[in-house]
Design a protein around this motif. Structure first.
Motif, PDB file in Angstrom:
ATOM      1  N   GLN A 188       0.840  -1.192   0.000  1.00 40.06           N
ATOM      2  CA  GLN A 188       0.000   0.000   0.000  1.00 40.06           C
ATOM      3  C   GLN A 188       0.873   1.238   0.000  1.00 40.06           C
ATOM      4  N   VAL A 189       0.286   2.307  -0.446  1.00 42.97           N
ATOM      5  CA  VAL A 189       0.964   3.588  -0.436  1.00 42.97           C
ATOM      6  C   VAL A 189       0.080   4.544   0.337  1.00 42.97           C
ATOM      7  N   ILE A 190       0.663   5.256   1.288  1.00 40.92           N
ATOM      8  CA  ILE A 190      -0.128   6.217   2.070  1.00 40.92           C
ATOM      9  C   ILE A 190       0.293   7.621   1.678  1.00 40.92           C
ATOM     10  N   LEU A 191      -0.660   8.405   1.227  1.00 41.42           N
ATOM     11  CA  LEU A 191      -0.364   9.762   0.776  1.00 41.42           C
ATOM     12  C   LEU A 191      -1.158  10.745   1.636  1.00 41.42           C
ATOM     13  N   PRO A 192      -0.632  11.947   1.832  1.00 42.69           N
ATOM     14  CA  PRO A 192      -1.422  12.950   2.562  1.00 42.69           C
ATOM     15  C   PRO A 192      -2.610  13.398   1.713  1.00 42.69           C
ATOM     16  N   PHE A 193      -3.796  13.233   2.250  1.00 39.77           N
ATOM     17  CA  PHE A 193      -5.009  13.537   1.490  1.00 39.77           C
ATOM     18  C   PHE A 193      -5.054  15.007   1.100  1.00 39.77           C
ATOM     19  N   ALA A 194      -4.419  15.856   1.927  1.00 40.45           N
ATOM     20  CA  ALA A 194      -4.453  17.298   1.684  1.00 40.45           C
ATOM     21  C   ALA A 194      -3.934  17.628   0.280  1.00 40.45           C
ATOM     22  N   ASP A 195      -2.956  16.826  -0.188  1.00 34.26           N
ATOM     23  CA  ASP A 195      -2.381  17.115  -1.504  1.00 34.26           C
ATOM     24  C   ASP A 195      -3.364  16.863  -2.639  1.00 34.26           C
ATOM     25  N   PHE A 196      -4.374  16.056  -2.384  1.00 32.65           N
ATOM     26  CA  PHE A 196      -5.252  15.623  -3.474  1.00 32.65           C
ATOM     27  C   PHE A 196      -6.684  16.117  -3.312  1.00 32.65           C
ATOM     28  N   ARG A 197      -6.968  16.777  -2.189  1.00 30.69           N
ATOM     29  CA  ARG A 197      -8.346  17.153  -1.883  1.00 30.69           C
ATOM     30  C   ARG A 197      -8.892  18.147  -2.911  1.00 30.69           C
ATOM     31  N   ASP A 198      -8.010  19.017  -3.385  1.00 28.67           N
ATOM     32  CA  ASP A 198      -8.481  20.110  -4.231  1.00 28.67           C
ATOM     33  C   ASP A 198      -8.508  19.771  -5.713  1.00 28.67           C
ATOM     34  N   MET A 199      -8.334  18.483  -6.051  1.00 27.87           N
ATOM     35  CA  MET A 199      -8.388  18.123  -7.466  1.00 27.87           C
ATOM     36  C   MET A 199      -9.778  18.411  -8.013  1.00 27.87           C
ATOM     37  N   GLY A 200      -9.815  18.950  -9.246  1.00 26.13           N
ATOM     38  CA  GLY A 200     -11.100  19.185  -9.882  1.00 26.13           C
ATOM     39  C   GLY A 200     -11.654  17.883 -10.418  1.00 26.13           C
ATOM     40  N   PRO A 201     -12.954  17.843 -10.757  1.00 28.82           N
ATOM     41  CA  PRO A 201     -13.496  16.626 -11.364  1.00 28.82           C
ATOM     42  C   PRO A 201     -12.840  16.369 -12.722  1.00 28.82           C
ATOM     43  N   ASN A 202     -12.738  15.105 -13.073  1.00 30.39           N
ATOM     44  CA  ASN A 202     -12.114  14.698 -14.339  1.00 30.39           C
ATOM     45  C   ASN A 202     -10.676  15.205 -14.462  1.00 30.39           C
ATOM     46  N   SER A 203      -9.945  15.157 -13.347  1.00 30.16           N
ATOM     47  CA  SER A 203      -8.529  15.525 -13.431  1.00 30.16           C
ATOM     48  C   SER A 203      -7.700  14.410 -12.799  1.00 30.16           C
ATOM     49  N   VAL A 204      -6.429  14.373 -13.104  1.00 30.80           N
ATOM     50  CA  VAL A 204      -5.583  13.301 -12.581  1.00 30.80           C
ATOM     51  C   VAL A 204      -4.383  13.882 -11.855  1.00 30.80           C
ATOM     52  N   ASN A 205      -3.818  13.064 -10.985  1.00 29.11           N
ATOM     53  CA  ASN A 205      -2.592  13.399 -10.294  1.00 29.11           C
ATOM     54  C   ASN A 205      -1.711  12.172 -10.261  1.00 29.11           C
ATOM     55  N   ASN A 206      -0.429  12.376 -10.169  1.00 33.30           N
ATOM     56  CA  ASN A 206       0.474  11.227 -10.152  1.00 33.30           C
ATOM     57  C   ASN A 206       0.953  10.916  -8.747  1.00 33.30           C
ATOM     58  N   PHE A 207       1.210   9.653  -8.526  1.00 34.15           N
ATOM     59  CA  PHE A 207       1.868   9.258  -7.284  1.00 34.15           C
ATOM     60  C   PHE A 207       2.811   8.114  -7.616  1.00 34.15           C
ATOM     61  N   LEU A 208       3.640   7.756  -6.662  1.00 37.21           N
ATOM     62  CA  LEU A 208       4.647   6.741  -6.909  1.00 37.21           C
ATOM     63  C   LEU A 208       4.155   5.394  -6.398  1.00 37.21           C
ATOM     64  N   TRP A 209       3.976   4.440  -7.307  1.00 37.61           N
ATOM     65  CA  TRP A 209       3.567   3.088  -6.897  1.00 37.61           C
ATOM     66  C   TRP A 209       4.800   2.196  -7.042  1.00 37.61           C
ATOM     67  N   GLY A 210       5.618   2.128  -5.993  1.00 40.67           N
ATOM     68  CA  GLY A 210       6.873   1.385  -6.082  1.00 40.67           C
ATOM     69  C   GLY A 210       7.766   2.015  -7.126  1.00 40.67           C
ATOM     70  N   THR A 211       8.130   1.213  -8.136  1.00 42.35           N
ATOM     71  CA  THR A 211       8.959   1.756  -9.202  1.00 42.35           C
ATOM     72  C   THR A 211       8.115   2.137 -10.420  1.00 42.35           C
ATOM     73  N   LYS A 212       6.790   2.099 -10.263  1.00 40.95           N
ATOM     74  CA  LYS A 212       5.922   2.437 -11.390  1.00 40.95           C
ATOM     75  C   LYS A 212       5.181   3.736 -11.100  1.00 40.95           C
TER      76      LYS A 212
END
Lengths: 154, 353
Positions: free
Chosen positions: A46-70
């Motif tokens: 599992q990956v735990i990210l601070p929700f604060a970083d993603f709360r303000d995403m608009g609808p139909n938008s994407v953000n990246n995070f690190l899933w291991g080496t992918k």
């Protein structure tokens, strides 16, 4: 010399024995070599990210995070729900990008297309994008493997 | 006339048998003689690759943090570094191009027929090693294009049954392309492949010296006129003329069209549009692109990779399959060869459109 009811001569027997020993010896040398060249690979549980970083995403938008080496892609739906994908094309492993205007994922390597839910809809990809499970607990955004088990990306 | 040192060394090494062999070696002259020059042209390019490779190693850093930057430094700061890299890059293309010409001339003149099957087979291994040199070298500048090409290229073996996933893991040094892959590719490029190519070259060249130059079928049947010229000095001087022309072309291209260098690759960034492998992989790249996702019950890319694998195996055993080169079967195999050339050219052009 060969005994009357023997299947092979003494020389054949001894040569076979010696050859077998040599083979076993070689294998015992080869084993650590093979172990060495294949490094352990750890896909995160599992990956735990601070929700604060993603709360303000608009609808139909994407953000990246690190899933291991992918690369992982987090997408916010129109209804505010989050979807997470492993952002790697199921055809030949290139990183995909999200095109919000067309509501599709796109792989530039061989012209592969996925819809907004990650289903393969065009080009060579044989399978949908891998989905990850998103949950929000307090201030944490937690992304886990689907079904909780390890998935080989073969 | 032998000086004292020469005869002293000869007593110990016994080199006079080799010099005697070279003095007496002849090269047949006929209308297909031109193809004989391709072999030594490849050796010329290979030598240049070794020398420029040694030079690049002095400045190149095979790590995630340092690779792209060190190539940039070679291109901008190191005195004449840009031209050394440019020659290395162009020479790789020249070498591969001549490997293909050499191979096709062998195929179409059927020089691989009895007793030269092993020369062909060692040549197929040399082709594979040459392509691996190109493939591993392409990653080393570590920009977006080279990263995506490597991701695709190392994912292709995954479709091979049983061993595929392990091959991918072995090549990448893990499940994914990472900094470890870069270091590993550097290792392949500068230590493992060079050893392999020297061994294979040794076998290949030994067999050619042992068996002499192959004659085309027509010349062998005395339909064509054949005369022999001495290898030394007559043929070698002719080869040197060819080398000078090739060197002129190589250096001109290297000076006027040096290879580009993009910003350092980002492992997490989406693949850039218009990614392409090196030109000699384009026909395979295009083949993969046009294969549909599913054919009957099979994965499209699995099927494509299996077909390529089977084609490779047939190709390796071609001298044994094409065992009656002068008869109908031999002519059919020649036609198949021509069809494959047309296929590769068409696919390459298509992928460039």
């Amino acid at each position: 010399m060969k005994l009357k009811h023997s299947l092979f001569t003494r020389r054949q027997f001894l040569n076979g024995l010696l050859g077998g020993w040599m083979g076993a010896l070689l294998a015992s040398f080869l084993y650590p070599v093979l172990k060495f060249v294949f490094p352990p690979t750890r896909e995160p549980d599992q990956v735990i990210l601070p929700f604060a970083d993603f709360r303000d995403m608009g609808p139909n938008s994407v953000n990246n995070f690190l899933w291991g080496t992918k690369p992982g892609i987090l997408r916010k739906n129109d209804d505010g729900a989050y979807l997470a994908f492993v952002g790697v094309c199921t055809h030949l492993d290139c990183n995909v990008s999200y095109l919000p205007d067309q509501r599709k994922f796109f792989c530039a390597c061989h012209d592969g297309w996925y819809d907004e839910d990650g289903l393969n809809i065009g080009g060579p990809p044989p399978r949908p994008l891998r989905r990850l499970v998103v949950s929000i607990e307090g201030e944490d955004l937690i992304i886990k493997r689907e079904g909780g088990e390890r998935v080989e990306d073969s | 006339m032998k000086t004292g040192i020469q005869s002293w060394l000869d007593d110990r090494f016994g080199l006079s048998s080799i010099t005697k062999f070279l003095r007496e070696k002849t090269v047949p002259q006929h209308k297909h003689t031109i193809w004989y020059y391709t072999g030594s042209a490849i050796l010329l390019f290979f030598t240049i690759q070794v020398i420029t490779g040694f030079m690049l190693v002095f400045y190149y850093k095979p790590t995630l943090e340092g690779a792209n930057e060190s190539v940039a430094r070679i291109m901008t700061e190191v005195p004449l570094g840009w031209i050394i890299r440019s020659v290395h890059s162009w020479c790789a293309s020249f070498m591969i191009a001549f490997v293909f010409i050499h191979l096709l001339s062998t195929w179409l003149t059927k020089s691989y027929r009895n007793p030269r099957e092993l020369t062909w087979m060692s040549g197929v291994f040399l082709l594979v090693v040459s392509l691996l040199f190109g493939f591993t070298g392409y990653l080393l500048p570590w920009d977006d294009l080279s990263l995506s090409a490597t991701k695709v290229g190392t994912d292709i073996p995954r479709s091979i049954p049983l061993v595929g996933a392990w091959v991918t893991k072995l090549l990448r040094g893990g499940e994914d392309v990472t900094g470890d892959t870069l270091t590993r590719f550097y290792g392949f490029h500068v230590s493992i492949l060079p050893v392999l190519i020297f061994i294979l070259l040794g076998v290949h060249i030994y067999l050619i010296q042992k068996q002499g130059m192959s004659l085309p079928i027509a010349a062998e049947n005395k339909n064509d006129e054949v005369r022999d010229i001495p290898f030394w000095p007559n043929f070698v001087y002719r080869e040197m003329i060819v080398w000078l022309l090739l060197l002129g072309a190589l250096f001109s291209l290297a000076i006027f069209f040096p290879p580009s260098l993009d910003k350092a690759a980002d492992l997490m960034a989406p693949a850039p549009e218009g990614i392409k492998p090196e030109w000699y992989f384009l026909f395979l790249f295009q083949t993969l692109k046009i294969f549909p996702a599913k054919i009957l019950f099979l994965n499209g890319d699995t099927l494509a990779v299996l077909l390529m694998l089977i084609a490779g195996i047939l190709f390796f055993f071609l001298p044994l399959i094409d065992n009656k080169p002068a008869e109908r079967k031999g002519r059919i195999i020649t036609v198949i060869g021509l069809v494959l050339i047309v296929y590769a050219v068409v696919m390459t052009i298509w992928s460039l459109l």
